[in-house]
Design a protein around this motif. Structure first.
Motif, mmCIF file in Angstrom:
data_model
loop_
_atom_site.group_PDB
_atom_site.id
_atom_site.type_symbol
_atom_site.label_atom_id
_atom_site.label_comp_id
_atom_site.label_asym_id
_atom_site.label_seq_id
_atom_site.Cartn_x
_atom_site.Cartn_y
_atom_site.Cartn_z
ATOM 1 N N UNK A 186 0.832 -1.200 0.000
ATOM 2 C CA UNK A 186 0.000 0.000 0.000
ATOM 3 C C UNK A 186 0.871 1.257 0.000
ATOM 4 N N UNK A 187 1.941 1.234 0.755
ATOM 5 C CA UNK A 187 2.862 2.377 0.796
ATOM 6 C C UNK A 187 3.491 2.605 -0.575
ATOM 7 N N UNK A 188 4.001 1.548 -1.195
ATOM 8 C CA UNK A 188 4.629 1.670 -2.513
ATOM 9 C C UNK A 188 3.611 2.128 -3.560
ATOM 10 N N UNK A 243 3.098 5.783 -3.118
ATOM 11 C CA UNK A 243 4.243 6.510 -3.684
ATOM 12 C C UNK A 243 4.138 6.607 -5.202
ATOM 13 N N UNK A 244 3.783 5.495 -5.848
ATOM 14 C CA UNK A 244 3.634 5.505 -7.307
ATOM 15 C C UNK A 244 2.519 6.458 -7.734
ATOM 16 N N UNK A 245 1.406 6.432 -7.005
ATOM 17 C CA UNK A 245 0.284 7.312 -7.329
ATOM 18 C C UNK A 245 0.680 8.783 -7.186
ATOM 19 N N UNK A 288 3.707 10.038 -7.404
ATOM 20 C CA UNK A 288 4.661 10.355 -8.467
ATOM 21 C C UNK A 288 3.929 10.612 -9.777
ATOM 22 N N UNK A 289 2.959 9.774 -10.087
ATOM 23 C CA UNK A 289 2.179 9.954 -11.313
ATOM 24 C C UNK A 289 1.381 11.256 -11.257
ATOM 25 N N UNK A 290 0.799 11.534 -10.099
ATOM 26 C CA UNK A 290 0.039 12.773 -9.931
ATOM 27 C C UNK A 290 0.942 13.994 -10.081
ATOM 28 N N UNK A 291 2.141 13.935 -9.512
ATOM 29 C CA UNK A 291 3.097 15.047 -9.648
ATOM 30 C C UNK A 291 3.498 15.244 -11.101
ATOM 31 N N UNK A 292 3.676 14.160 -11.820
ATOM 32 C CA UNK A 292 4.030 14.251 -13.230
ATOM 33 C C UNK A 292 2.905 14.906 -14.030
ATOM 34 N N UNK A 293 1.671 14.496 -13.776
ATOM 35 C CA UNK A 293 0.526 15.098 -14.467
ATOM 36 C C UNK A 293 0.415 16.581 -14.149
#
Length: 138
Positions: A106-108, A111-113, A115-120
């Motif tokens: 859940x933590x990882x 983190x991925x979510x 990172x993707x949100x920051x990229x968007x």
């Protein structure tokens, strides 16, 4: 694995040499967390790694299903670590390992979510910046 002394050694602190149990002799040392009660070099057991002959270092795992388990590892800071990992604490019960595994997943995923949100968001900011530049040129 560690072969603890049976007490027949006449020295005050028996010295044990330990190597990792993997086929190539290399094990990735788990990520660790600070724990003032269990840190530094192992001076009581005098466990040494075979490759460097140095006393093992005490650490507390902070990774996956091993979170919170104490272990000894190669203390080599310079050059190549020999991969010594010798667990002090026994493995956790399966239910706890499953819970830790789920929490780390859940933590990882979080983190991925992020990172993707920051990229968007960075793409949106870039597009808005380009649009602002075009409007300023008019």
């Amino acid at each position: 694995m560690v072969s603890w002394s049976d007490g027949s050694d006449s020295s005050e602190h028996p010295v044990e040499y330990v190597s990792s149990g993997s086929d190539d002799g290399r094990i990735k040392i788990p990520d660790t967390t600070e724990e003032s009660d269990f840190e530094g070099l192992e001076t009581e057991l005098l466990v040494l790694c075979n490759e460097h002959g140095k006393a093992a270092e005490r650490r507390v795992a902070f990774q996956g299903i091993h979170t919170g388990r104490r272990f000894l590892c190669c203390a080599e800071k310079e050059g190549r670590n020999c991969g010594l990992v010798e667990w002090i604490d026994p493995a956790c019960p399966n239910t706890l390992e499953n819970a830790l595994s789920k929490l780390w997943f859940m933590y990882e995923q979080s983190k991925r979510d992020r990172t993707e949100e920051n990229l968007l968001h960075s793409f949106a900011v870039h597009d808005l910046t380009q649009e602002k530049k075009k409007l300023q040129e008019l």
